[in-house]
Enzyme design. Structure first.
Site, PDB file in Angstrom:
ATOM      1  N   GLU A  81      16.730  -3.300  -3.119  1.00 17.23           N
ATOM      2  CA  GLU A  81      16.663  -3.379  -1.660  1.00 17.23           C
ATOM      3  C   GLU A  81      16.257  -4.788  -1.251  1.00 17.23           C
ATOM      4  O   GLU A  81      15.971  -5.029  -0.075  1.00 17.23           O
ATOM      5  CB  GLU A  81      15.712  -2.323  -1.092  1.00 17.23           C
ATOM      6  CG  GLU A  81      14.282  -2.456  -1.524  1.00 17.23           C
ATOM      7  CD  GLU A  81      13.391  -1.403  -0.885  1.00 17.23           C
ATOM      8  OE1 GLU A  81      12.980  -0.508  -1.622  1.00 17.23           O
ATOM      9  OE2 GLU A  81      13.123  -1.479   0.325  1.00 17.23           O
ATOM     10  N   CYS A 113      13.682   2.261  -1.838  1.00 23.53           N
ATOM     11  CA  CYS A 113      13.143   2.389  -3.204  1.00 23.53           C
ATOM     12  C   CYS A 113      13.797   3.519  -3.993  1.00 23.53           C
ATOM     13  O   CYS A 113      13.550   3.673  -5.182  1.00 23.53           O
ATOM     14  CB  CYS A 113      11.637   2.617  -3.147  1.00 23.53           C
ATOM     15  SG  CYS A 113      10.790   1.404  -2.135  1.00 23.53           S
ATOM     16  N   HIS A 235       7.062   7.621  -7.115  1.00 25.66           N
ATOM     17  CA  HIS A 235       7.218   6.259  -6.590  1.00 25.66           C
ATOM     18  C   HIS A 235       5.834   5.789  -6.144  1.00 25.66           C
ATOM     19  O   HIS A 235       5.130   6.522  -5.445  1.00 25.66           O
ATOM     20  CB  HIS A 235       8.201   6.268  -5.413  1.00 25.66           C
ATOM     21  CG  HIS A 235       8.180   4.992  -4.637  1.00 25.66           C
ATOM     22  ND1 HIS A 235       8.404   3.768  -5.226  1.00 25.66           N
ATOM     23  CD2 HIS A 235       7.918   4.732  -3.324  1.00 25.66           C
ATOM     24  CE1 HIS A 235       8.293   2.818  -4.311  1.00 25.66           C
ATOM     25  NE2 HIS A 235       7.997   3.384  -3.154  1.00 25.66           N
TER      26      HIS A 235
HETATM   27  N1  CAA Z   1     -13.705   0.823  -0.133  1.00 25.48           N
HETATM   28  C1  CAA Z   1     -12.906   1.866  -0.500  1.00 25.48           C
HETATM   29  N2  CAA Z   1     -11.877   2.310   0.251  1.00 25.48           N
HETATM   30  C2  CAA Z   1     -11.605   1.682   1.403  1.00 25.48           C
HETATM   31  C3  CAA Z   1     -12.393   0.596   1.856  1.00 25.48           C
HETATM   32  C4  CAA Z   1     -13.486   0.164   1.033  1.00 25.48           C
HETATM   33  N3  CAA Z   1     -14.261  -0.853   1.389  1.00 25.48           N
HETATM   34  N4  CAA Z   1     -11.900   0.172   3.041  1.00 25.48           N
HETATM   35  C5  CAA Z   1     -10.833   0.959   3.315  1.00 25.48           C
HETATM   36  N5  CAA Z   1     -10.656   1.864   2.329  1.00 25.48           N
HETATM   37  C6  CAA Z   1      -9.602   2.886   2.214  1.00 25.48           C
HETATM   38  C7  CAA Z   1      -9.271   3.588   3.500  1.00 25.48           C
HETATM   39  O1  CAA Z   1     -10.169   4.650   3.773  1.00 25.48           O
HETATM   40  C8  CAA Z   1      -7.874   4.070   3.204  1.00 25.48           C
HETATM   41  O2  CAA Z   1      -7.931   5.195   2.366  1.00 25.48           O
HETATM   42  P1  CAA Z   1      -7.194   6.566   2.783  1.00 25.48           P
HETATM   43  O3  CAA Z   1      -5.729   6.187   3.030  1.00 25.48           O
HETATM   44  O4  CAA Z   1      -7.344   7.429   1.585  1.00 25.48           O
HETATM   45  O5  CAA Z   1      -7.854   7.014   4.018  1.00 25.48           O
HETATM   46  C9  CAA Z   1      -7.290   2.937   2.359  1.00 25.48           C
HETATM   47  O6  CAA Z   1      -8.410   2.178   1.881  1.00 25.48           O
HETATM   48  C10 CAA Z   1      -6.377   2.003   3.126  1.00 25.48           C
HETATM   49  O7  CAA Z   1      -7.031   1.624   4.294  1.00 25.48           O
HETATM   50  P2  CAA Z   1      -6.257   1.511   5.677  1.00 25.48           P
HETATM   51  O8  CAA Z   1      -5.408   2.715   5.911  1.00 25.48           O
HETATM   52  O9  CAA Z   1      -7.219   1.128   6.737  1.00 25.48           O
HETATM   53  O10 CAA Z   1      -5.329   0.252   5.319  1.00 25.48           O
HETATM   54  P3  CAA Z   1      -4.296  -0.535   6.171  1.00 25.48           P
HETATM   55  O11 CAA Z   1      -4.147  -0.007   7.551  1.00 25.48           O
HETATM   56  O12 CAA Z   1      -4.657  -1.970   6.017  1.00 25.48           O
HETATM   57  O13 CAA Z   1      -2.887  -0.289   5.439  1.00 25.48           O
HETATM   58  C11 CAA Z   1      -1.104   0.585   4.200  1.00 25.48           C
HETATM   59  C12 CAA Z   1      -2.629   0.470   4.304  1.00 25.48           C
HETATM   60  C13 CAA Z   1      -0.575   1.376   5.389  1.00 25.48           C
HETATM   61  C14 CAA Z   1      -0.742   1.295   2.922  1.00 25.48           C
HETATM   62  C15 CAA Z   1      -0.510  -0.848   4.222  1.00 25.48           C
HETATM   63  O14 CAA Z   1      -0.876  -1.526   3.054  1.00 25.48           O
HETATM   64  C16 CAA Z   1       1.003  -0.880   4.340  1.00 25.48           C
HETATM   65  O15 CAA Z   1       1.562  -0.871   5.441  1.00 25.48           O
HETATM   66  N6  CAA Z   1       1.723  -0.933   3.183  1.00 25.48           N
HETATM   67  C17 CAA Z   1       3.171  -0.986   3.141  1.00 25.48           C
HETATM   68  C18 CAA Z   1       3.803   0.348   3.405  1.00 25.48           C
HETATM   69  C19 CAA Z   1       3.671   1.329   2.267  1.00 25.48           C
HETATM   70  O16 CAA Z   1       3.456   0.978   1.126  1.00 25.48           O
HETATM   71  N7  CAA Z   1       3.837   2.620   2.584  1.00 25.48           N
HETATM   72  C20 CAA Z   1       3.813   3.668   1.595  1.00 25.48           C
HETATM   73  C21 CAA Z   1       4.754   4.795   1.909  1.00 25.48           C
HETATM   74  S1  CAA Z   1       6.413   4.152   2.181  1.00 25.48           S
HETATM   75  C22 CAA Z   1       7.065   3.937   0.623  1.00 25.48           C
HETATM   76  O17 CAA Z   1       6.569   4.443  -0.331  1.00 25.48           O
HETATM   77  C23 CAA Z   1       8.280   3.067   0.492  1.00 25.48           C
HETATM   78  C24 CAA Z   1       7.857   1.710   0.048  1.00 25.48           C
HETATM   79  O18 CAA Z   1       7.824   1.441  -1.135  1.00 25.48           O
HETATM   80  C25 CAA Z   1       7.476   0.720   1.073  1.00 25.48           C
END
Ligand code: CAA
Length: 389
Positions: A81, A113, A235
């Site tokens: 992709e 993916c 995945h």
């Molecule tokens: N210690 C431990 N844990 C902590 C922490 C700390 N100090 N601070 C935060 N966390 C935890 C949060 O509680 C959260 O855990 P949960 O999801 O279990 O509640 C986790 O860390 C992530 O925190 P946030 O949700 O606040 O993080 P974020 O808003 O910055 O973004 C994300 C996380 C959405 C995954 C972001 O990295 C993102 O957009 N990633 C790209 C999209 C992606 O990978 N999506 C996955 C599904 S889509 C897919 O699979 C296709 C693909 O390949 C893209």
């Protein structure tokens, strides 16, 4: 009796450089626990200026053609992709770099993916038609989000090459498959962008909905029951996602999703993805490589696969690990592919992230950075120029 078809060999490659999440956390002031525990990532592979999906793919595929005869490979399916051309399949460059015979069809496949799983299933169909033939399935991707965006911490890069054929030495892929498609905008990359767009929380929900949908179809197709599986290979856009997905599946099926159950199912599948980062199409098969390399003897045991591609398409299917598989693994090479990466500091990573190939049609060489067997030497007259060492 139907013939046994599946993955006969599997090899992977990743990039020259690696950025530890500690460096990213230091740059953006994030508590490292969010990366190490919250998303389950420790480092991300960063391609050198002279690496791309083609060089990684050729590096992954070369050991496969070195071990097996090239003559039976009449099809190459290249799933990605992060394509480098709207017309020419990246696999055609790979075909040339690894010296496959001209009597071969080569095509590129895309659905985020999920693409490599479509490639695997199409390959099985081709082998069923003529079991003397083998298909080289390649999954290669560079995951790139905008700097300083939430997705940045989930970037990565890798390629997996799999030889698909009859009487496979590693994993026999079974019927049925559970299928799921839904038109959602959770993650996408318009043609005019080189970084992906994503609605992070929506993408997690879409993934969980797809797990449920693919599982329901698998059950309706008279698939195995959950208890039969020795492990679940998901995945892994970030490794914590596999835990979220499996918890969702267990609870949907009315099972306890306690820590032990999750660890038993997933514990051996995350070792490579946690240090490589998201490798999109390759991710689920890096999960398989980790499982085969690290788990106790899996001979004869069914393993579940959940392949997800945003947008979205998912497939739940099963494979049975073949007797004697350990003799055919590439465990040492896999460890070396990861260990050989050179740490890059935050500034070095940022400079690589901001680079793009000149689009003026002139002659441009790329800095010699990779120590791998193939490199993107430059671009000339809009044509990428590759070289093998
Ligand atoms: N210690 C431990 N844990 C902590 C922490 C700390 N100090 N601070 C935060 N966390 C935890 C949060 O509680 C959260 O855990 P949960 O999801 O279990 O509640 C986790 O860390 C992530 O925190 P946030 O949700 O606040 O993080 P974020 O808003 O910055 O973004 C994300 C996380 C959405 C995954 C972001 O990295 C993102 O957009 N990633 C790209 C999209 C992606 O990978 N999506 C996955 C599904 S889509 C897919 O699979 C296709 C693909 O390949 C893209």
């Amino acid at each position: 009796m139907s013939i046994s078809i599946g993955i006969h060999d599997l090899s992977f490659a990743t990039s020259e450089f690696v950025l530890p999440h500690t460096a990213l956390a230091e740059h953006n002031g994030t508590d490292i626990g969010k990366y190490h525990v919250g998303i389950g990532q420790r480092s991300m592979s960063v391609p050198a200026a002279d690496e791309d999906i083609v060089t990684m793919a050729a590096t992954a595929a070369a050991p496969i053609v070195a071990r097996h005869s090239k003559d039976r490979i009449r099809t190459v399916v290249f799933a990605t992709e992060s394509s480098i051309d709207q017309a020419k399949a990246g696999g055609v460059y790979v075909h040339s770099l690894i010296g496959l015979p001209s009597a071969c069809r080569v095509v590129e496949l895309k659905q985020a993916c999920y693409g490599a799983t479509a490639a695997l299933q199409f390959a099985i169909g081709l082998v069923r038609r003529d079991p003397a033939q083998q298909v080289l399935v390649i999954a290669s991707d560079v995951s790139k989000y905008e700097l300083d965006s939430p997705g940045e911490a989930t970037q990565g890069a890798a390629a997996v090459a799999m030889l698909v054929g009859a009487d496979p030495a590693l994993v026999r892929i079974e019927e049925p498959s559970g299928l799921f498609t839904a038109d959602v905008m959770d993650f996408w990359r318009p043609n005019y962008r080189d970084t992906a767009l994503v609605d992070g929380q929506e993408s997690i929900s879409a993934y969980l909905q797809a797990v449920e949908g693919a599982w329901k179809d698998y059950a309706q197709q008279d698939g195995r029951s959950l208890e039969e599986f020795a492990a679940f290979v998901y995945h892994q856009p970030f490794t914590k996602m596999a835990y979220k997905a499996h918890r969702h599946l267990l609870e949907f099926c009315g099972h306890d999703a306690d820590r032990d159950a999750l660890e038993r199912a997933l514990g051996s599948t995350t070792a490579y993805n946690t240090v490589v980062g998201n490798s999109y199409t390759a991710s689920v098969y890096l999960g398989l490589a980790a499982l085969l390399d690290r788990a106790d003897d899996l001979t004869g045991r069914p393993v579940a696969f959940l392949s997800y591609g945003s947008g979205s398409v998912a497939e739940f299917f099963a494979g049975t690990v073949v007797a004697g598989y350990r003799e055919h693994l590439r465990t040492e090479e896999n460890r070396e592919a990861i260990a050989r990466r050179k740490p890059v500091d935050y500034a070095g990573y940022r400079a690589l992230h901001e680079r793009s190939l000149p689009a003026d049609g002139g002659d441009h060489s790329t800095p010699a950075q990779t120590t791998g067997p193939y490199r993107l030497a430059g671009i000339s007259g809009h044509k990428r120029v590759y070289e093998a060492r």
